[in-house]
Motif scaffolding. Sequence first.
Motif, PDB file in Angstrom:
ATOM      1  N   UNK A 199       0.852  -1.186   0.000  1.00  5.74           N
ATOM      2  CA  UNK A 199       0.000   0.000   0.000  1.00  5.74           C
ATOM      3  C   UNK A 199       0.890   1.238   0.000  1.00  5.74           C
ATOM      4  N   UNK A 200       0.524   2.216  -0.836  1.00  3.24           N
ATOM      5  CA  UNK A 200       1.299   3.454  -0.883  1.00  3.24           C
ATOM      6  C   UNK A 200       0.708   4.524   0.028  1.00  3.24           C
ATOM      7  N   UNK A 201      -0.607   4.433   0.281  1.00  4.39           N
ATOM      8  CA  UNK A 201      -1.313   5.388   1.130  1.00  4.39           C
ATOM      9  C   UNK A 201      -2.429   4.685   1.883  1.00  4.39           C
ATOM     10  N   UNK A 202      -2.868   5.321   2.942  1.00  2.93           N
ATOM     11  CA  UNK A 202      -4.031   4.846   3.686  1.00  2.93           C
ATOM     12  C   UNK A 202      -5.145   5.868   3.495  1.00  2.93           C
ATOM     13  N   UNK A 203      -6.338   5.361   3.241  1.00  2.00           N
ATOM     14  CA  UNK A 203      -7.505   6.205   3.029  1.00  2.00           C
ATOM     15  C   UNK A 203      -8.576   5.747   4.018  1.00  2.00           C
ATOM     16  N   UNK A 204      -9.255   6.698   4.675  1.00  3.55           N
ATOM     17  CA  UNK A 204     -10.336   6.335   5.581  1.00  3.55           C
ATOM     18  C   UNK A 204     -11.672   6.601   4.897  1.00  3.55           C
ATOM     19  N   UNK A 205     -12.545   5.586   4.927  1.00  5.43           N
ATOM     20  CA  UNK A 205     -13.885   5.684   4.363  1.00  5.43           C
ATOM     21  C   UNK A 205     -14.839   5.105   5.383  1.00  5.43           C
ATOM     22  N   UNK A 206     -15.839   5.905   5.805  1.00  5.35           N
ATOM     23  CA  UNK A 206     -16.767   5.499   6.863  1.00  5.35           C
ATOM     24  C   UNK A 206     -16.010   5.018   8.103  1.00  5.35           C
ATOM     25  N   UNK A 207     -14.921   5.714   8.412  1.00  5.22           N
ATOM     26  CA  UNK A 207     -14.089   5.443   9.592  1.00  5.22           C
ATOM     27  C   UNK A 207     -13.339   4.118   9.538  1.00  5.22           C
ATOM     28  N   UNK A 208     -13.242   3.512   8.351  1.00  2.91           N
ATOM     29  CA  UNK A 208     -12.469   2.278   8.199  1.00  2.91           C
ATOM     30  C   UNK A 208     -11.264   2.553   7.309  1.00  2.91           C
ATOM     31  N   UNK A 209     -10.119   1.904   7.582  1.00  6.81           N
ATOM     32  CA  UNK A 209      -8.927   2.133   6.756  1.00  6.81           C
ATOM     33  C   UNK A 209      -8.966   1.327   5.459  1.00  6.81           C
ATOM     34  N   UNK A 210      -8.476   1.943   4.397  1.00 10.61           N
ATOM     35  CA  UNK A 210      -8.375   1.282   3.095  1.00 10.61           C
ATOM     36  C   UNK A 210      -6.990   1.533   2.526  1.00 10.61           C
ATOM     37  N   UNK A 211      -6.507   0.561   1.778  1.00  6.31           N
ATOM     38  CA  UNK A 211      -5.191   0.647   1.155  1.00  6.31           C
ATOM     39  C   UNK A 211      -5.319   1.210  -0.250  1.00  6.31           C
ATOM     40  N   UNK A 212      -4.470   2.159  -0.559  1.00  4.12           N
ATOM     41  CA  UNK A 212      -4.355   2.699  -1.912  1.00  4.12           C
ATOM     42  C   UNK A 212      -3.059   2.135  -2.476  1.00  4.12           C
ATOM     43  N   UNK A 213      -3.129   1.510  -3.656  1.00  2.74           N
ATOM     44  CA  UNK A 213      -1.932   0.939  -4.250  1.00  2.74           C
ATOM     45  C   UNK A 213      -1.992   1.048  -5.765  1.00  2.74           C
ATOM     46  N   UNK A 214      -0.808   1.034  -6.370  1.00  2.00           N
ATOM     47  CA  UNK A 214      -0.686   1.085  -7.820  1.00  2.00           C
ATOM     48  C   UNK A 214      -0.058  -0.201  -8.308  1.00  2.00           C
ATOM     49  N   UNK A 215      -0.466  -0.611  -9.497  1.00  2.00           N
ATOM     50  CA  UNK A 215       0.139  -1.771 -10.132  1.00  2.00           C
ATOM     51  C   UNK A 215       1.216  -1.309 -11.106  1.00  2.00           C
ATOM     52  N   UNK A 216       1.947  -2.261 -11.674  1.00  2.00           N
ATOM     53  CA  UNK A 216       3.058  -1.958 -12.574  1.00  2.00           C
ATOM     54  C   UNK A 216       2.617  -1.204 -13.810  1.00  2.00           C
ATOM     55  N   UNK A 217       1.317  -1.242 -14.164  1.00  2.00           N
ATOM     56  CA  UNK A 217       0.833  -0.472 -15.313  1.00  2.00           C
ATOM     57  C   UNK A 217       0.365   0.925 -14.889  1.00  2.00           C
ATOM     58  N   UNK A 218       0.660   1.295 -13.631  1.00  2.00           N
ATOM     59  CA  UNK A 218       0.325   2.591 -13.035  1.00  2.00           C
ATOM     60  C   UNK A 218      -1.158   2.768 -12.753  1.00  2.00           C
ATOM     61  N   UNK A 219      -1.955   1.693 -12.849  1.00  2.00           N
ATOM     62  CA  UNK A 219      -3.370   1.791 -12.485  1.00  2.00           C
ATOM     63  C   UNK A 219      -3.482   1.871 -10.960  1.00  2.00           C
ATOM     64  N   UNK A 220      -4.415   2.688 -10.493  1.00  2.00           N
ATOM     65  CA  UNK A 220      -4.599   2.949  -9.066  1.00  2.00           C
ATOM     66  C   UNK A 220      -5.807   2.162  -8.562  1.00  2.00           C
ATOM     67  N   UNK A 221      -5.673   1.515  -7.397  1.00  2.00           N
ATOM     68  CA  UNK A 221      -6.736   0.673  -6.838  1.00  2.00           C
ATOM     69  C   UNK A 221      -6.872   0.927  -5.346  1.00  2.00           C
ATOM     70  N   UNK A 222      -8.078   0.693  -4.835  1.00  2.00           N
ATOM     71  CA  UNK A 222      -8.356   0.864  -3.402  1.00  2.00           C
ATOM     72  C   UNK A 222      -9.042  -0.397  -2.901  1.00  2.00           C
TER      73      UNK A 222
END
Length: 166
Positions: free
Chosen positions: A80-103
């Motif tokens: 995970x490159x970043x942490x994102x909070x949604x509805x008070x729960x943590x989520x992982x933000x990450x990128x794949x080798x094709x630079x696509x962003x996923x949560x």
Amino acid sequence: MSDKYLTVSEVADLLGMLKENVLRMAQHGALPHPVTINGEPHFPEEPILRRCEEEDDAIPSAGVYLSTGEDFFYYKVVKASHMLFYKNWPFAVFSLWDESLHIRPWLTHLVDDLPDHETILLSCEDANIPEVSLKDLPQPTSIVWGYRSVGQYDLDVTVAASNVSH
């Protein structure tokens, strides 16, 4: 196409692994099948170098090999490159080798729902990564706000990023 071949030792050095693992990976199809030259196994150079380039270009450079009896699986590890909070729960933000962003939910686990990608192992062991807001991110390729098997997230609705297909 190159007609050059590499020894098991040369492949092991290039991939940073033991010679035994090179042969095991070839046996299970994770590397090309070797040819015998002077009684010793040799690997075609081109696919090995291409694999090295792909791994160098990838955000993760490590992977995990899992074996269940005779089956053999390889999963790339994405941190995970970043942490994102949604509805008070943590989520992982990450990128794949094709630079696509996923949560995905903040959890170290196998992610097998990535659109047009192979299964990866999402590593969320580093709790010291920066926190980010959804509005500060570029358009994600995919978002999954929870998994039914996890049990701790609101899972009645899986929300995708706008204009994103799963």
